[in-house]
Each structure stands twice: as C-alpha cells, then as structure tokens.
Design a protein around this motif. Structure first.
Motif, PDB file in Angstrom:
ATOM      1  N   VAL A 153      -4.062  69.615  40.132  1.00 52.44           N
ATOM      2  CA  VAL A 153      -4.317  68.228  40.528  1.00 52.44           C
ATOM      3  C   VAL A 153      -3.572  67.261  39.612  1.00 52.44           C
ATOM      4  N   VAL A 154      -3.589  67.507  38.310  1.00 49.57           N
ATOM      5  CA  VAL A 154      -2.867  66.639  37.368  1.00 49.57           C
ATOM      6  C   VAL A 154      -1.377  66.620  37.702  1.00 49.57           C
ATOM      7  N   ALA A 155      -0.819  67.782  38.011  1.00 49.35           N
ATOM      8  CA  ALA A 155       0.596  67.855  38.392  1.00 49.35           C
ATOM      9  C   ALA A 155       0.857  67.103  39.693  1.00 49.35           C
ATOM     10  N   MET A 156      -0.054  67.227  40.648  1.00 50.57           N
ATOM     11  CA  MET A 156       0.099  66.529  41.928  1.00 50.57           C
ATOM     12  C   MET A 156       0.102  65.013  41.736  1.00 50.57           C
ATOM     13  N   LEU A 157      -0.800  64.521  40.894  1.00 53.44           N
ATOM     14  CA  LEU A 157      -0.854  63.081  40.626  1.00 53.44           C
ATOM     15  C   LEU A 157       0.434  62.609  39.948  1.00 53.44           C
ATOM     16  N   GLY A 158       0.915  63.390  38.986  1.00 55.13           N
ATOM     17  CA  GLY A 158       2.146  63.015  38.300  1.00 55.13           C
ATOM     18  C   GLY A 158       3.329  62.940  39.247  1.00 55.13           C
ATOM     19  N   ARG A 159       3.439  63.906  40.138  1.00 54.73           N
ATOM     20  CA  ARG A 159       4.544  63.905  41.103  1.00 54.73           C
ATOM     21  C   ARG A 159       4.420  62.735  42.074  1.00 54.73           C
ATOM     22  N   ALA A 160       3.201  62.445  42.516  1.00 47.22           N
ATOM     23  CA  ALA A 160       3.005  61.384  43.501  1.00 47.22           C
ATOM     24  C   ALA A 160       3.377  60.010  42.967  1.00 47.22           C
ATOM     25  N   VAL A 161       3.182  59.798  41.665  1.00 49.84           N
ATOM     26  CA  VAL A 161       3.420  58.466  41.099  1.00 49.84           C
ATOM     27  C   VAL A 161       4.812  58.334  40.481  1.00 49.84           C
ATOM     28  N   GLY A 162       5.506  59.435  40.226  1.00 51.69           N
ATOM     29  CA  GLY A 162       6.772  59.391  39.508  1.00 51.69           C
ATOM     30  C   GLY A 162       7.986  59.191  40.397  1.00 51.69           C
ATOM     31  N   ALA A 163       9.144  59.553  39.864  1.00 49.62           N
ATOM     32  CA  ALA A 163      10.406  59.342  40.571  1.00 49.62           C
ATOM     33  C   ALA A 163      10.489  60.161  41.862  1.00 49.62           C
ATOM     34  N   ALA A 164       9.719  61.246  41.944  1.00 45.11           N
ATOM     35  CA  ALA A 164       9.684  62.045  43.183  1.00 45.11           C
ATOM     36  C   ALA A 164       8.715  61.464  44.201  1.00 45.11           C
ATOM     37  N   GLY A 165       8.021  60.397  43.824  1.00 44.56           N
ATOM     38  CA  GLY A 165       7.044  59.785  44.714  1.00 44.56           C
ATOM     39  C   GLY A 165       7.165  58.276  44.728  1.00 44.56           C
ATOM     40  N   LEU A 166       6.105  57.608  44.252  1.00 38.81           N
ATOM     41  CA  LEU A 166       6.012  56.154  44.346  1.00 38.81           C
ATOM     42  C   LEU A 166       7.186  55.426  43.692  1.00 38.81           C
ATOM     43  N   VAL A 167       7.527  55.817  42.483  1.00 36.70           N
ATOM     44  CA  VAL A 167       8.616  55.149  41.769  1.00 36.70           C
ATOM     45  C   VAL A 167       9.941  55.336  42.498  1.00 36.70           C
TER      46      VAL A 167
END
Length: 308
Positions: A153-167
C-alpha cells in the motif's frame, strides 16, 4: 433498488440509500482526520495543514478505500489510516494546485485557498507536511494488517502521487496550457495520471489491505480507472456549466487558462455521453461481486450525477 439522493435507480435489486451511506462514512473520516492532526508547536504549520485538510469536501477517496476494504473482507478499522492518508495526499495536491505558479486560484471548497490565508511559503510547506505525514500515518497507525500488504500500500501511494502518477499528469497539464490542438491521447494521459491515479490507489489500497486476490484487484483497478476518467470529464463539464457557489472554487478557470478539456474536444453532450459510457464500464467490472458491490455501484453513479 439503489437510492441516490432519494431517487431510485434499478441496480442490484436491494435497497441502498447513498445519501445516508455517504453521511455515515464522511462522519467516520472527518473524526479520524480531526484526531490525526493536532495543533502543536510550531502552531502555524499545523494550523495551515488543518485549514485545508478539515475544509470539507466529498471525502470520496477515503470512502472508496473503506468501501473496497469491506467489499473484499476487511474492516473499516484496518483501512482508516490509509483512507486518511489518501485525503492528506489529495489535500496536498489541492494546496499546491491552487498556488500562483500552478492554477492561481483564490477559492477552494468555498473558502479562501491556503496561500491566500497563510501566504505562498507556508502553503508550500503545508502541502509538503501533509504529504510526508500521510506515509507516516499509514505506517504507524495501521493495525492488524500483515507487513507485506502494508508495504504494498505504501508503494502504491508513492507511485500514485509521484512522477508516474499525479505529478506526471500535472507537468504535462502545465506544458499544454495555451497550446492549440492538444490531442485526446495527451488529454487522457494527463487525467489518467493527474486524477485517476489517486482514485485508483484509493480503490485498490482498500482491497490490498484486506488481502484480496489478484483477479479482484484487477477488476477493481479497471473500475477505478473508469470512474477516475469519468470524474474528470464531469469536472470539465461543471467548470463550464456550474456557478462559483456550486463549485466552491472559481468557475471558468479552464477556459481562462486556455486548457484543453473534454468539452473543448468533444462538446458538452458527447462529453456527458462518454462519462456515462465509462461509468457503465466501471459497473460492469463489479458484476462478479454481486450485491456486495452495491456501494461501489452507487458511488460510480454519483460521480456523473453530482453538481459540484
């Protein structure tokens, strides 16, 4: 029958009142968010963080997390820290999105934006503080969940908010401002990352915490991708058709910023049709879950019926 704001819609054949469900879940989330972030020294930063975190809103992301955790055999209690973290991350994105360097907005959820109250410097730090604290909150507060699930879950949140996601979606969005003939492919990339990625994490994180099998995770992921894109299409429509009072933020900002939107490519009627098509696809992904998926079906329908 599913009842949405007391209007019955033929669905799973059981009675379900979405308005009551949302009110109950919002109360749970609001109380948990309030407990999660007391004001301590240095008070200014905690007050700025709380100002935006406790400003209201639909709390759709945490509610989706709780709903999918329950759907797949988990409990509200095991998902609540992640649900709160999702709202912290979402709030960070709103604080930063409203800054003069981004969308330069004065109002959010019917209140002055964070930087208008606390200044740009404090607003940036408030967003940073919420983002960092979101991960701490998940790691420290989650109970009765195996470590491997929590790590996922921590990894999923990081991906969702980072350059692979929101950013990543935000950077392409900024790059496209004022440019004519932005393609539908590019617009889909922006919103699959800027909007749908965090919604997808909201849905799938609840299921991961509950230990859902991979096949269920894939179905829920596709459900989330569909509702995420539909959510953005409806946002684009409301930016044109709703008032500032209805939106809780400045209306017509996309047009002023010369942003590509779904209505600018498709027109309003086709945009509405596409949103409905996506919601139909999302609901089809839930067929395997039977009546247990009624809350998620109702939440999907709510996305296209909302007026703010």
């Amino acid at each position: 029958m599913v009842v949405i704001d007391n209007k019955p819609t033929a669905q799973t054949g059981i009675s379900f009142d979405l308005a009551t469900y949302l009110a109950e879940r919002q109360a749970i989330v609001e109380a948990a968010l309030d407990r999660s972030l007391p004001v301590v020294y240095p008070e200014k930063i905690y007050e700025a963080m709380r100002y935006s975190l406790m400003a209201g809103g639909k709390r759709l992301r945490p509610i989706l997390c709780l709903a999918t955790c329950e759907l797949t055999g988990g409990t509200v209690e095991m998902a609540l820290p992640t649900a709160c973290a999702l709202e912290m991350i979402h709030t960070m994105s709103l604080i930063h999105d409203d800054l003069p360097a981004m969308d330069n907005d004065d109002y959010r959820r019917g209140k002055l934006t964070n930087h208008k109250v606390f200044g740009e410097d404090v607003a940036i730090l408030a967003g940073d503080g919420l983002l960092a604290y979101a991960f701490e909150h998940v790691a420290v507060e989650t109970q009765h969940v195996p470590a491997d699930r929590l790590l996922k879950v921590v990894a999923m949140l990081g991906r969702a908010v980072g350059a692979a996601g929101l950013v990543g979606g935000q950077i392409v969005d900024l790059d496209c401002e004022g440019k004519p003939n932005v393609s539908l492919e590019t617009l889909n990339f922006i919103h699959n990352h800027k909007t749908a990625a965090l919604l997808e994490a909201s849905v799938t994180s609840g299921a991961v915490l509950a230990g859902a099998p991979e096949a269920d995770l894939q179905r829920l992921s596709r459900y989330a991708q569909n509702i995420g894109l539909a959510f953005q299409i409806v946002d684009d429509i409301l930016d044109i058709t709703a008032t500032q009072e209805e939106l809780g933020k400045t209306a017509g900002k996309d047009l002023q910023a010369q942003k590509a939107t779904y209505p600018s490519i498709w027109g309003l009627e086709e945009s509405r049709r596409q949103a409905e098509h996506l919601i139909a696809g999302a609901k089809a992904e839930l067929a395997e879950f039977g009546d247990k998926a009624t809350p998620l079906i109702a939440l999907a329908e709510f996305i296209t019926s909302r007026t703010h």
